[in-house]
Scaffold this motif. Structure first.
Motif, PDB file in Angstrom:
ATOM      1  N   UNK A 140       0.821  -1.312  -0.110  1.00 24.40           N
ATOM      2  CA  UNK A 140      -0.014  -0.018  -0.015  1.00 24.40           C
ATOM      3  C   UNK A 140       0.924   1.334   0.147  1.00 24.40           C
ATOM      4  N   UNK A 141       2.168   1.080   0.305  1.00 28.30           N
ATOM      5  CA  UNK A 141       2.865   2.490   0.689  1.00 28.30           C
ATOM      6  C   UNK A 141       3.161   2.857  -0.846  1.00 28.30           C
ATOM      7  N   UNK A 142       3.235   1.936  -1.880  1.00 35.41           N
ATOM      8  CA  UNK A 142       3.556   2.469  -3.354  1.00 35.41           C
ATOM      9  C   UNK A 142       2.036   3.280  -3.842  1.00 35.41           C
ATOM     10  N   UNK A 143       0.922   3.009  -3.332  1.00 32.02           N
ATOM     11  CA  UNK A 143      -0.034   3.898  -3.820  1.00 32.02           C
ATOM     12  C   UNK A 143      -0.071   5.342  -2.926  1.00 32.02           C
ATOM     13  N   UNK A 144       0.474   5.223  -1.733  1.00 34.80           N
ATOM     14  CA  UNK A 144       0.563   6.528  -1.038  1.00 34.80           C
ATOM     15  C   UNK A 144       1.755   7.226  -1.829  1.00 34.80           C
ATOM     16  N   UNK A 145       2.850   6.437  -2.276  1.00 32.81           N
ATOM     17  CA  UNK A 145       3.840   7.147  -2.742  1.00 32.81           C
ATOM     18  C   UNK A 145       3.408   7.955  -4.229  1.00 32.81           C
ATOM     19  N   UNK A 198      -3.704  -6.304   8.849  1.00 30.16           N
ATOM     20  CA  UNK A 198      -3.090  -5.355   8.117  1.00 30.16           C
ATOM     21  C   UNK A 198      -2.003  -5.646   7.169  1.00 30.16           C
ATOM     22  N   UNK A 199      -1.882  -5.405   6.028  1.00 22.28           N
ATOM     23  CA  UNK A 199      -0.709  -5.614   5.258  1.00 22.28           C
ATOM     24  C   UNK A 199       0.122  -4.377   5.059  1.00 22.28           C
ATOM     25  N   UNK A 200       1.346  -4.383   4.852  1.00 17.18           N
ATOM     26  CA  UNK A 200       2.102  -3.346   4.694  1.00 17.18           C
ATOM     27  C   UNK A 200       3.646  -3.688   4.254  1.00 17.18           C
ATOM     28  N   UNK A 201       4.339  -2.704   3.876  1.00 19.42           N
ATOM     29  CA  UNK A 201       5.820  -3.261   3.290  1.00 19.42           C
ATOM     30  C   UNK A 201       6.641  -3.416   4.576  1.00 19.42           C
ATOM     31  N   UNK A 202       6.258  -3.014   5.705  1.00 17.24           N
ATOM     32  CA  UNK A 202       7.126  -3.295   6.970  1.00 17.24           C
ATOM     33  C   UNK A 202       7.175  -4.868   7.158  1.00 17.24           C
TER      34      UNK A 202
END
Length: 287
Positions: A140-145, A198-202
């Motif tokens: 999801x961090x890519x979408x925030x990026x 919840x999923x994340x790059x972390x």
């Protein structure tokens, strides 16, 4: 009147006005792009529009984020006091806030030009979808990026009406940086996120988290170094960019223990990174 004050307080906390670092992380790359697109101090009206738009759209993003996370925020120590988690505000009120703030943001870009208005319209679904991606993807961090780099593209269209290759260079550099600090942010809640799904790059990076973050930090500095050459910025820019690199090294030191407190400090430190790069651009264009 008491109820009105409570609602006002709820919206203040819902939109994270007490946490201005999020505004800075969105503002610095946007106004940096404005300076570069204009070749110096940008038109004052555009500077005011983009500054106000940054504040408004970051607040809108917080509204839709809490709308999406209303059922999990109460299960996470850091977020359990958020207005929707405590019942201070309803999901309907949060979505109403998102719609209202998005309309304000749209009204602001009406003072620019057609390409910028088109990009602004395209940004809304990106902002709205991001909070839901953490349920279906580890990235999801890519979408925030993308969302946090969109203002760079809008800055170039607002100044020159088009999107030169330099704009995409800055977009990519900022995308890498956003994944850096949002992964650090996700490291704060990693254990809670694992428990609630919840999923994340972390979580995706696991024990390689600091290594991957370091690679992305290096990539950001390298791309911004290239940007300095492309835009013909002087030695002060490169000196301050090196300062940003030192701050990245400090973040690595902080995150070595992976403690939530240290990772949150590293995340907040990125506000200084963006400020240094912007200052380097301002000096570089005037030198």
């Amino acid at each position: 009147m008491t109820g009105l004050r409570q609602k006002a307080a709820g919206f203040f906390y819902l939109t994270r006005m007490h946490r201005p670092v999020g505004i800075l992380l969105l503002l610095w790359p946007t106004i940096t792009a404005l300076w570069l697109a204009a070749g110096g101090f940008p038109p004052l009206d555009l500077l005011l529009i983009f500054t106000a738009g940054t504040v408004v759209m970051r607040a809108a993003g917080c509204c839709v984020n809490d709308f999406a996370d209303y059922h999990i925020d109460g299960k996470v120590l850091r977020t359990r006091e958020r207005p929707l988690a405590t019942g201070m505000l309803s999901r309907r009120e949060a979505m109403g806030g998102f719609a209202f703030l998005s309309l304000i943001g749209f009204a602001l870009v009406l003072w620019t030009n057609a390409p910028t208005i088109g990009l602004a319209v395209a940004a809304v679904p990106i902002i709205a979808v991001y909070p839901f991606l953490k349920r279906v993807t580890q990235l999801p961090q890519l979408a925030l990026g993308v969302a946090f780099s969109w203002g760079i593209l809008m800055a170039f269209t607002a100044v020159g009406g088009g999107l030169p290759a330099q704009a995409w260079l800055l977009f990519l550099a900022n995308l890498l940086w956003t994944v850096v600090y949002d992964t650090q942010y996700a490291m704060v809640d990693r254990e809670y996120d694992r428990q609630i799904g919840v999923k994340s790059t972390a979580i995706l990076f696991g024990k390689a988290d600091n290594l991957v973050i370091g690679i992305l930090q290096f990539g950001h500095i390298a791309l911004m170094w290239v940007a300095g050459l492309v835009f013909g910025l002087g030695h002060w820019y490169f000196a301050l960019l090196a300062g940003a690199g030192i701050l990245f090294a400090w973040q690595q030191y902080l995150c070595r223990s992976r403690s939530p407190t240290a990772c949150f400090r590293a995340f907040r430190n990125n506000g200084k990174v963006g400020g240094l790069v912007w200052l380097g651009v301002v000096i570089g264009l005037t030198g």
